[in-house]
Motif scaffolding. Sequence first.
Motif, PDB file in Angstrom:
ATOM      1  N   LEU A 160       0.823  -1.211   0.000  1.00  0.00           N
ATOM      2  CA  LEU A 160       0.000   0.000   0.000  1.00  0.00           C
ATOM      3  C   LEU A 160       0.857   1.261   0.000  1.00  0.00           C
ATOM      4  O   LEU A 160       0.587   2.211  -0.740  1.00  0.00           O
ATOM      5  N   LEU A 161       1.901   1.274   0.813  1.00  0.00           N
ATOM      6  CA  LEU A 161       2.754   2.454   0.920  1.00  0.00           C
ATOM      7  C   LEU A 161       3.471   2.727  -0.394  1.00  0.00           C
ATOM      8  O   LEU A 161       3.531   3.874  -0.854  1.00  0.00           O
ATOM      9  N   VAL A 162       4.011   1.690  -1.017  1.00  0.00           N
ATOM     10  CA  VAL A 162       4.677   1.876  -2.311  1.00  0.00           C
ATOM     11  C   VAL A 162       3.675   2.371  -3.348  1.00  0.00           C
ATOM     12  O   VAL A 162       3.946   3.316  -4.090  1.00  0.00           O
TER      13      VAL A 162
ATOM     14  N   ILE B  11       9.918  -0.787  -9.802  1.00  0.00           N
ATOM     15  CA  ILE B  11       8.740  -1.580  -9.449  1.00  0.00           C
ATOM     16  C   ILE B  11       7.525  -0.666  -9.480  1.00  0.00           C
ATOM     17  O   ILE B  11       7.563   0.442  -8.939  1.00  0.00           O
ATOM     18  N   PHE B  12       6.456  -1.135 -10.132  1.00  0.00           N
ATOM     19  CA  PHE B  12       5.209  -0.383 -10.188  1.00  0.00           C
ATOM     20  C   PHE B  12       4.075  -1.320  -9.791  1.00  0.00           C
ATOM     21  O   PHE B  12       3.963  -2.422 -10.318  1.00  0.00           O
TER      22      PHE B  12
ATOM     23  N   ASN C 103      -1.117  -6.046  -9.291  1.00  0.00           N
ATOM     24  CA  ASN C 103      -0.087  -6.322 -10.288  1.00  0.00           C
ATOM     25  C   ASN C 103       1.202  -5.646  -9.858  1.00  0.00           C
ATOM     26  O   ASN C 103       1.211  -4.460  -9.553  1.00  0.00           O
ATOM     27  N   VAL C 104       2.276  -6.411  -9.825  1.00  0.00           N
ATOM     28  CA  VAL C 104       3.592  -5.868  -9.501  1.00  0.00           C
ATOM     29  C   VAL C 104       4.439  -5.999 -10.756  1.00  0.00           C
ATOM     30  O   VAL C 104       4.811  -7.097 -11.158  1.00  0.00           O
ATOM     31  N   ASP C 105       4.715  -4.855 -11.385  1.00  0.00           N
ATOM     32  CA  ASP C 105       5.555  -4.837 -12.581  1.00  0.00           C
ATOM     33  C   ASP C 105       6.971  -4.521 -12.163  1.00  0.00           C
ATOM     34  O   ASP C 105       7.214  -3.537 -11.453  1.00  0.00           O
TER      35      ASP C 105
END
Length: 182
Positions: free
Chosen positions: A112-114, A130-131, A153-155
């Motif tokens: 959540l923080l990212v 990382i997105f 989704n973690v790109d």
Amino acid sequence: MEKIPKTQFYLIVNIGNSKTNSIIYYFNLLLGTGEFFLTMAELTLNQVFGNNALFSNNPGTGEPQVTIALGDFQNVTNGGQILNGLGFNNVGQIDSTNVNDYAIAIFYALILLVSQNQAANINDDPEQTIFISDGGKTFGTGARDGQIRRRANVDIFSDLNINGFPDIDELTNIPFNAPPVQ
């Protein structure tokens, strides 16, 4: 031909009245040419782990360590950094006897923080490695029938490795063969 010195400096742009909404921009200025270009910085330690995250060396081993403060993962209304009421209501209930029960919730707080500190869109910041984006939701099936399945989704962006997951070292701006900091 004389080499033009290159320098780098930082500009912190505050959006609103909160340090947590600050965006740090790196300017690379080619002195003597009047040319510069702008790229957004990679997320900082505090943007990923919270305002009270602390980098230090372990006094016993000398190994580098990062200490996080779970209070940063509370809702903003309770003094934390997590927006939209999605953070912990009270981390005072977490102690050494039940911390394992909260391990996944702490990991989710990092996600959540990212996601709230990253660029608004995936292509807005090509330096961000990382997105995280909302992958939608569906209903669980089988043994998870009745549960709501939410996807994040973690790109992960890398210039090097095309097979499997990238090496952690590929996600930094430090050369792979850089000597350790003394």
